[in-house]
Design an enzyme around this catalytic site. Structure first.
Site, PDB file in Angstrom:
ATOM      1  N   SER A  38       0.869  -1.181   0.000  1.00 30.95           N
ATOM      2  CA  SER A  38       0.000   0.000   0.000  1.00 30.95           C
ATOM      3  C   SER A  38       0.898   1.220   0.000  1.00 30.95           C
ATOM      4  O   SER A  38       2.081   1.136   0.386  1.00 30.95           O
ATOM      5  CB  SER A  38      -0.858   0.000   1.267  1.00 30.95           C
ATOM      6  OG  SER A  38      -1.403   1.288   1.507  1.00 30.95           O
ATOM      7  N   TYR A  56      -2.614  -1.055  10.500  1.00 31.42           N
ATOM      8  CA  TYR A  56      -2.590  -1.247   9.046  1.00 31.42           C
ATOM      9  C   TYR A  56      -1.267  -0.731   8.472  1.00 31.42           C
ATOM     10  O   TYR A  56      -0.603  -1.420   7.691  1.00 31.42           O
ATOM     11  CB  TYR A  56      -3.775  -0.515   8.407  1.00 31.42           C
ATOM     12  CG  TYR A  56      -3.894  -0.721   6.914  1.00 31.42           C
ATOM     13  CD1 TYR A  56      -4.394  -1.914   6.396  1.00 31.42           C
ATOM     14  CD2 TYR A  56      -3.519   0.270   6.009  1.00 31.42           C
ATOM     15  CE1 TYR A  56      -4.516  -2.109   5.027  1.00 31.42           C
ATOM     16  CE2 TYR A  56      -3.640   0.086   4.636  1.00 31.42           C
ATOM     17  CZ  TYR A  56      -4.143  -1.098   4.148  1.00 31.42           C
ATOM     18  OH  TYR A  56      -4.256  -1.289   2.789  1.00 31.42           O
TER      19      TYR A  56
HETATM   20  P1  NAI Z   1     -11.275  -6.039  -0.864  1.00 33.81           P
HETATM   21  O1  NAI Z   1     -11.796  -5.885   0.504  1.00 33.81           O
HETATM   22  O2  NAI Z   1     -12.132  -5.726  -2.041  1.00 33.81           O
HETATM   23  O3  NAI Z   1     -10.691  -7.505  -1.083  1.00 33.81           O
HETATM   24  C1  NAI Z   1     -10.007  -8.165  -0.076  1.00 33.81           C
HETATM   25  C2  NAI Z   1      -9.921  -9.623  -0.412  1.00 33.81           C
HETATM   26  O4  NAI Z   1      -9.197 -10.282   0.631  1.00 33.81           O
HETATM   27  C3  NAI Z   1     -11.266 -10.316  -0.501  1.00 33.81           C
HETATM   28  O5  NAI Z   1     -11.193 -11.280  -1.531  1.00 33.81           O
HETATM   29  C4  NAI Z   1     -11.395 -11.022   0.861  1.00 33.81           C
HETATM   30  O6  NAI Z   1     -12.207 -12.174   0.777  1.00 33.81           O
HETATM   31  C5  NAI Z   1      -9.957 -11.387   1.101  1.00 33.81           C
HETATM   32  N1  NAI Z   1      -9.601 -11.630   2.496  1.00 33.81           N
HETATM   33  C6  NAI Z   1      -9.700 -10.781   3.546  1.00 33.81           C
HETATM   34  N2  NAI Z   1      -9.245 -11.402   4.667  1.00 33.81           N
HETATM   35  C7  NAI Z   1      -8.853 -12.643   4.304  1.00 33.81           C
HETATM   36  C8  NAI Z   1      -8.288 -13.735   4.982  1.00 33.81           C
HETATM   37  N3  NAI Z   1      -8.042 -13.688   6.302  1.00 33.81           N
HETATM   38  N4  NAI Z   1      -8.002 -14.863   4.287  1.00 33.81           N
HETATM   39  C9  NAI Z   1      -8.250 -14.941   2.961  1.00 33.81           C
HETATM   40  N5  NAI Z   1      -8.786 -13.924   2.264  1.00 33.81           N
HETATM   41  C10 NAI Z   1      -9.086 -12.791   2.926  1.00 33.81           C
HETATM   42  O7  NAI Z   1      -9.972  -5.141  -0.840  1.00 33.81           O
HETATM   43  P2  NAI Z   1      -8.960  -4.624  -1.949  1.00 33.81           P
HETATM   44  O8  NAI Z   1      -9.051  -3.158  -1.913  1.00 33.81           O
HETATM   45  O9  NAI Z   1      -9.082  -5.345  -3.221  1.00 33.81           O
HETATM   46  O10 NAI Z   1      -7.606  -5.019  -1.196  1.00 33.81           O
HETATM   47  C11 NAI Z   1      -6.675  -5.964  -1.681  1.00 33.81           C
HETATM   48  C12 NAI Z   1      -5.327  -5.606  -1.114  1.00 33.81           C
HETATM   49  O11 NAI Z   1      -4.964  -4.305  -1.564  1.00 33.81           O
HETATM   50  C13 NAI Z   1      -5.268  -5.536   0.414  1.00 33.81           C
HETATM   51  O12 NAI Z   1      -4.069  -6.122   0.860  1.00 33.81           O
HETATM   52  C14 NAI Z   1      -5.282  -4.048   0.691  1.00 33.81           C
HETATM   53  O13 NAI Z   1      -4.646  -3.738   1.921  1.00 33.81           O
HETATM   54  C15 NAI Z   1      -4.508  -3.526  -0.490  1.00 33.81           C
HETATM   55  N6  NAI Z   1      -4.719  -2.112  -0.771  1.00 33.81           N
HETATM   56  C16 NAI Z   1      -5.944  -1.626  -1.143  1.00 33.81           C
HETATM   57  C17 NAI Z   1      -6.095  -0.282  -1.404  1.00 33.81           C
HETATM   58  C18 NAI Z   1      -7.414   0.317  -1.804  1.00 33.81           C
HETATM   59  O14 NAI Z   1      -7.509   1.566  -1.861  1.00 33.81           O
HETATM   60  N7  NAI Z   1      -8.436  -0.471  -2.084  1.00 33.81           N
HETATM   61  C19 NAI Z   1      -4.978   0.662  -1.315  1.00 33.81           C
HETATM   62  C20 NAI Z   1      -3.741   0.047  -0.927  1.00 33.81           C
HETATM   63  C21 NAI Z   1      -3.633  -1.296  -0.680  1.00 33.81           C
END
Ligand code: NAI
Length: 272
Positions: free
Chosen positions: A155, A168
């Site tokens: 991130s 985080y």
């Molecule tokens: P999202 O919430 O849409 O997707 C998260 C995914 O992780 C989902 O598929 C969920 O089922 C899965 N997940 C959560 N906890 C889990 C666990 N314990 N075991 C297995 N699967 C699990 O979020 P997004 O935005 O797609 O995030 C993906 C990555 O990107 C994360 O690591 C987040 O920190 C990072 N990120 C996101 C940003 C944003 O603005 N959306 C910015 C910077 C980083």
């Protein structure tokens, strides 16, 4: 003629948290570039099924034969779930070439009220999970010719502090250094490890502002390029870093953030 370069033809990839958001976009791009993909999720079965269909459609659209894309249910913070997932994949595919540690969670941990439990939950998913998954993948990579690739979804908060969200920010800073450390440890063993640091991206993680025009404008006013990213803006860099085109790149963090890590407050000089 496939519309996308086939840089991942024949590769087998696991994308944790691949049911939706950034992980979903990465999984689809991998399939478009010829990879066979497993998407992991913890408790998101409907979205995972939809993503699996999208993977199959991507493979068909690329004119490729049907691929053995899969769904793997498991909590990345549980070592036994990770072991079971890898065992299932290696048994089904006989190999794994690319691990994308993407699953992540974010919740508030104000500095004056945060508890060890709050911190532990976030670190377990965002940092210990990737560390344990990397260990399992690296053992597999070392035990066969060809090595392998690990990509970590970090991130901008790997480097930018996030008041109110210390756990985080700590987890992502740690993920940056896990990336560098494992990259150095295995640089001469065919294992490459890199991170991608998204900026504000329109996913469920940003429910607080993505569908509210006023709040979204407020968020976007802080982004030098003036708009939040779509998950699809992240995916091409993952495909490149996973491919042999990036064979000399390891230990790096690529921020894809519309300029957020450029100290935007310095756009108009105020210091001299
Ligand atoms: P999202 O919430 O849409 O997707 C998260 C995914 O992780 C989902 O598929 C969920 O089922 C899965 N997940 C959560 N906890 C889990 C666990 N314990 N075991 C297995 N699967 C699990 O979020 P997004 O935005 O797609 O995030 C993906 C990555 O990107 C994360 O690591 C987040 O920190 C990072 N990120 C996101 C940003 C944003 O603005 N959306 C910015 C910077 C980083």
């Amino acid at each position: 003629m496939p519309q996308f370069p086939q840089r991942l033809a024949g590769r087998h990839a696991l994308v944790t948290g691949g049911s939706r958001g950034i992980g979903k976009a990465v999984a689809i791009r991998f399939a478009q570039e010829g990879a066979v993909v497993a998407i992991n999720h913890r408790n998101d079965p409907d979205a995972a099924r939809e993503t699996l269909e999208a993977l199959n459609a991507a493979t068909a659209q690329a004119g490729l034969p049907q691929a053995a894309h899969r769904i793997e249910v498991g909590d990345v913070s549980r070592e036994q779930d990770l072991e079971a997932m890898f065992a299932a994949l290696v048994s089904a595919w006989g190999r794994l070439d690319i691990l994308v540690n993407n699953a992540g969670v974010q919740s508030e941990t104000p500095g004056d009220t945060m508890t060890a439990e709050d911190i532990g939950r976030i670190i377990a998913v965002n940092l210990e999970g990737p560390a344990m998954a990397s260990r399992i993948a690296i053992r597999h990579f070392l035990g066969r010719p060809g090595g392998g690739v690990i990509l970590n979804t970090s991130s901008v908060h790997q480097v930018i502090p996030k008041p109110g969200y210390a756990a985080y920010a700590m987890s992502k800073a740690g993920l940056g250094h896990l990336t560098r450390t494992l990259a150095l440890e295995f640089a001469d063993k065919g294992v490459r490890v890199n991170a991608i640091g998204p900026g504000a991206t329109v996913t469920a993680m940003n429910d607080a502002w993505r569908d509210d025009p006023q709040k979204r404008r407020a968020v976007e006013s802080h982004i030098p390029m003036g708009f939040a990213a779509d998950p699809e803006d992240m995916a091409p860099a993952y495909a490149f870093l996973a491919s042999d085109e990036a064979r000399y790149i390891t230990g790096q963090s690529l921020f894809i953030d519309g300029g957020l890590t450029l100290y935007p407050d310095f756009k108009h000089n105020w210091s001299s």
